[in-house]
Design an enzyme around this catalytic site. Sequence first.
Site, PDB file in Angstrom:
ATOM      1  N   ASP A 132       0.880  -1.161   0.000  1.00 48.14           N
ATOM      2  CA  ASP A 132       0.000   0.000   0.000  1.00 48.14           C
ATOM      3  C   ASP A 132       0.920   1.214   0.000  1.00 48.14           C
ATOM      4  O   ASP A 132       1.443   1.601   1.040  1.00 48.14           O
ATOM      5  CB  ASP A 132      -0.896  -0.002   1.243  1.00 48.14           C
ATOM      6  CG  ASP A 132      -1.762   1.247   1.336  1.00 48.14           C
ATOM      7  OD1 ASP A 132      -2.063   1.848   0.289  1.00 48.14           O
ATOM      8  OD2 ASP A 132      -2.133   1.624   2.465  1.00 48.14           O
ATOM      9  N   GLU A 168      -1.451  -1.546  -4.433  1.00 47.75           N
ATOM     10  CA  GLU A 168      -2.698  -0.779  -4.499  1.00 47.75           C
ATOM     11  C   GLU A 168      -2.484   0.444  -5.370  1.00 47.75           C
ATOM     12  O   GLU A 168      -1.536   1.204  -5.177  1.00 47.75           O
ATOM     13  CB  GLU A 168      -3.140  -0.355  -3.097  1.00 47.75           C
ATOM     14  CG  GLU A 168      -4.480   0.348  -3.094  1.00 47.75           C
ATOM     15  CD  GLU A 168      -4.996   0.648  -1.700  1.00 47.75           C
ATOM     16  OE1 GLU A 168      -5.344   1.819  -1.451  1.00 47.75           O
ATOM     17  OE2 GLU A 168      -5.039  -0.272  -0.867  1.00 47.75           O
ATOM     18  N   ASP A 215      -2.304   0.763   7.576  1.00 49.94           N
ATOM     19  CA  ASP A 215      -1.645   0.786   6.273  1.00 49.94           C
ATOM     20  C   ASP A 215      -1.008  -0.567   5.976  1.00 49.94           C
ATOM     21  O   ASP A 215      -0.998  -1.019   4.837  1.00 49.94           O
ATOM     22  CB  ASP A 215      -0.592   1.897   6.230  1.00 49.94           C
ATOM     23  CG  ASP A 215      -1.212   3.263   6.433  1.00 49.94           C
ATOM     24  OD1 ASP A 215      -1.715   3.822   5.449  1.00 49.94           O
ATOM     25  OD2 ASP A 215      -1.220   3.745   7.575  1.00 49.94           O
TER      26      ASP A 215
END
Length: 185
Positions: free
Chosen positions: A11, A71, A144
């Site tokens: 991410d 992502e 996260d």
Amino acid sequence: MAKEQIILGIDPGTTIMGFGLIKVENKKMSFLQLNELDLKKYDDHYLKLKLIFERTIELIDTHHPDEIAIEAPFFGKNVQSMLKLGRAQGVAMAAGLSREVPVTEYSPKKIKMAITGNGNASKEQVAKMLQSLLKLKTLPKNLDSTDGLAAAVCHFYNQGRVEIGKSYSGWASFVKQNPTKINKQ
């Protein structure tokens, strides 16, 4: 699909980069690691990008992932934030591609849908589902890292499907699939 496979999920972010690793054996996934790179204390955006690149290389060299799931930045109203996120994603992708690790990107909605069945799920809902799926004892304070782990799990669920997102096996593949992004001087 190989008998044993390691998937690194990322991410990307310029404040916190979250990541998670899973191992797949005989079509069953198990949890390896999740963590984050905290970049809040750095003011220099270029230093943050360097640290993201170096940490991604370190993860690749340590865990030898077979694939990376990342992502994709979501579209927001703040162009500067989008640019910074895109750069963070780009350097993480470049790190993987420089080590010849195939990279696939997924939209946040697709990741949430794969994990919870709801493309509009909250970070907390995604984290709780991952905790259940992978039998995690505790969840981290910042989510996260679970977002990075969710990208890896999403990739596992989407393997073998015809449409899994944008996938690059190396620089040549990236260039071929993105002819308009090449700066011709």
